[in-house]
Scaffold this motif. Structure first.
Motif, short mmCIF file in Angstrom:
data_model
loop_
_atom_site.label_atom_id
_atom_site.label_comp_id
_atom_site.label_asym_id
_atom_site.label_seq_id
_atom_site.Cartn_x
_atom_site.Cartn_y
_atom_site.Cartn_z
N THR A 17 8.43 23.31 51.53
CA THR A 17 9.47 24.32 51.69
C THR A 17 9.07 25.62 51.00
OG1 THR A 17 11.23 22.68 51.91
CG2 THR A 17 11.89 24.90 51.24
N ALA A 18 8.53 25.50 49.79
CA ALA A 18 8.10 26.69 49.04
C ALA A 18 6.92 27.37 49.73
CB ALA A 18 7.74 26.30 47.61
N VAL A 19 5.96 26.58 50.19
CA VAL A 19 4.80 27.15 50.88
C VAL A 19 5.25 27.86 52.15
CG1 VAL A 19 2.60 26.64 51.99
CG2 VAL A 19 3.26 25.40 49.93
N ASN A 20 6.14 27.20 52.90
CA ASN A 20 6.66 27.80 54.13
C ASN A 20 7.30 29.15 53.87
OD1 ASN A 20 6.68 26.67 56.90
ND2 ASN A 20 7.19 24.77 55.85
N ALA A 21 8.07 29.25 52.77
CA ALA A 21 8.78 30.48 52.47
C ALA A 21 7.80 31.64 52.28
CB ALA A 21 9.63 30.29 51.21
N VAL A 22 6.72 31.39 51.56
CA VAL A 22 5.74 32.44 51.31
C VAL A 22 4.99 32.80 52.59
CG1 VAL A 22 3.65 33.06 50.04
CG2 VAL A 22 5.49 31.83 48.88
N LEU A 23 4.54 31.81 53.32
CA LEU A 23 3.77 32.08 54.52
C LEU A 23 4.62 32.74 55.60
CD1 LEU A 23 1.46 28.93 54.85
CD2 LEU A 23 1.05 31.12 53.69
N ARG A 24 5.89 32.35 55.68
CA ARG A 24 6.78 33.00 56.65
C ARG A 24 6.97 34.47 56.31
NH1 ARG A 24 10.39 29.60 56.38
NH2 ARG A 24 9.74 28.36 58.18
N ALA A 25 7.13 34.76 55.01
CA ALA A 25 7.27 36.15 54.59
C ALA A 25 6.01 36.95 54.90
CB ALA A 25 7.58 36.21 53.09
N ALA A 26 4.85 36.33 54.71
CA ALA A 26 3.59 37.01 55.01
C ALA A 26 3.45 37.29 56.50
CB ALA A 26 2.41 36.16 54.52
N LYS A 27 3.90 36.34 57.32
CA LYS A 27 3.86 36.55 58.77
C LYS A 27 4.81 37.66 59.20
CE LYS A 27 3.53 33.24 61.72
NZ LYS A 27 3.72 32.01 62.52
N GLU A 28 5.99 37.69 58.60
CA GLU A 28 6.97 38.72 58.95
C GLU A 28 6.46 40.11 58.61
OE1 GLU A 28 10.45 37.45 56.90
OE2 GLU A 28 10.98 35.92 58.40
N ARG A 29 5.69 40.21 57.54
CA ARG A 29 5.12 41.50 57.15
C ARG A 29 3.80 41.77 57.86
NH1 ARG A 29 5.71 41.47 50.62
NH2 ARG A 29 3.83 42.77 50.84
N LYS A 30 3.42 40.85 58.74
CA LYS A 30 2.19 40.98 59.52
C LYS A 30 0.95 41.12 58.63
CE LYS A 30 4.28 42.77 63.75
NZ LYS A 30 5.61 42.29 63.41
N ILE A 31 1.03 40.47 57.46
CA ILE A 31 -0.12 40.45 56.55
C ILE A 31 -1.12 39.40 57.02
CG2 ILE A 31 -0.84 39.97 54.18
CD1 ILE A 31 1.96 40.98 53.33
N VAL A 32 -0.61 38.25 57.40
CA VAL A 32 -1.46 37.19 57.94
C VAL A 32 -0.90 36.80 59.30
CG1 VAL A 32 -2.21 36.33 55.71
CG2 VAL A 32 -0.13 35.44 56.72
N ARG A 33 -1.77 36.47 60.20
CA ARG A 33 -1.35 36.14 61.55
C ARG A 33 -1.98 34.83 62.00
NH1 ARG A 33 -1.47 42.01 64.71
NH2 ARG A 33 -0.38 43.18 63.09
N ARG A 34 -1.41 34.30 63.06
CA ARG A 34 -1.91 33.06 63.67
C ARG A 34 -1.93 31.91 62.67
NH1 ARG A 34 -7.31 33.85 66.76
NH2 ARG A 34 -6.88 31.67 67.21
#
Length: 239
Positions: A17-34
């Motif tokens: 859950t914690a990992v998901n929260a960070v990665l989802r935020a990164a995707k929303e900011r278009k920092i990391v993709r795919r």
């Protein structure tokens, strides 16, 4: 279907859950993709069958520790983060067993009816039913797909392992892991977080297949860590 460059297989009660929260935020900011974020219904076999990604990421946790967290999560219906009502079978299970140790010890009870209730509870409680076999299939499947597994973290070394994963995926430091019980979906104080030696032995016996999977993953993790650390160092030096 576009294949994700990386995919997080969210094994319940391992810190996902914690990992998901960070990665989802990164995707929303278009920092990391795919980066695919796969839910609890998705297992390794599904990833293989649909070729969702060639780089699977997941975290593991010692099975007794995971059992305790899983029991308590459903005992409190997922609160404070979630509010998922019990199924009819879960309601029966929690009528009989109020703590993880009560259920664990009852698996070897001399009373046949109590033992049957315990065995029923192990398949009724959602997070217990979704064991390592649910997510990872078998040692044979893991061995077959060993090159697809990119990173295995451990709940017991969660912060350092996620720190390495952060470097590998290019997630900036300002996107921090949640530290509160709600954000991290941790068990709050007031819940029993241990089992007796009898309870531990019973869970180890009941979860024998899970332990085989866990041991394979722990060994593979030790093989992958130096490779991923070297990769992260190379990325850092190239900046």
């Amino acid at each position: 279907m576009k294949t994700d460059r990386f995919g997080l297989l969210h094994i319940g009660k391992t810190g996902g859950t914690a990992v998901n929260a960070v990665l989802r935020a990164a995707k929303e900011r278009k920092i990391v993709r795919r980066i695919g974020l796969y839910g609890h219904q998705t297992g390794l076999q599904d990833i293989v069958d649909l070729d969702k990604t060639r780089n699977v990421v997941f975290f593991i946790r010692e099975p007794v520790s995971r059992y305790i967290s899983a029991f308590n999560s459903r005992l409190r219906r997922g609160y404070p983060r979630h509010g998922n009502v019990w199924t009819d079978r879960e309601e029966i299970a929690f009528e009989h067993f109020k703590t993880p140790n009560q259920l664990a010890e009852a698996l070897s009870a001399g009373d046949a009816e109590l033992r049957r209730h315990a065995e029923d509870a192990m398949t009724a409680i959602k997070h217990l039913r979704r064991d390592y076999r649910h997510y990872l299939g078998s040692v044979e499947l893991l061995e077959q797909e060993r090159d697809r597994i990119y990173f295995i973290g451990a709940t017991e070394s969660f912060e350092s392992d996620f720190g390495l994963l952060r470097q590998l995926l290019g997630v900036p430091d300002d996107l921090e892991l949640p530290t509160d019980d709600y954000g991290a979906h941790r068990t709050p104080d007031g819940f029993e977080k241990t089992v007796s030696e009898l309870g531990r032995r019973n869970i180890e016996n009941y979860c024998a297949d899970d332990y085989n999977i866990y041991r394979w993953c722990a060994k593979r993790r030790e093989e992958l860590l130096p490779l991923r650390q070297a990769e992260a160092a190379e990325k850092a030096s190239a900046k």
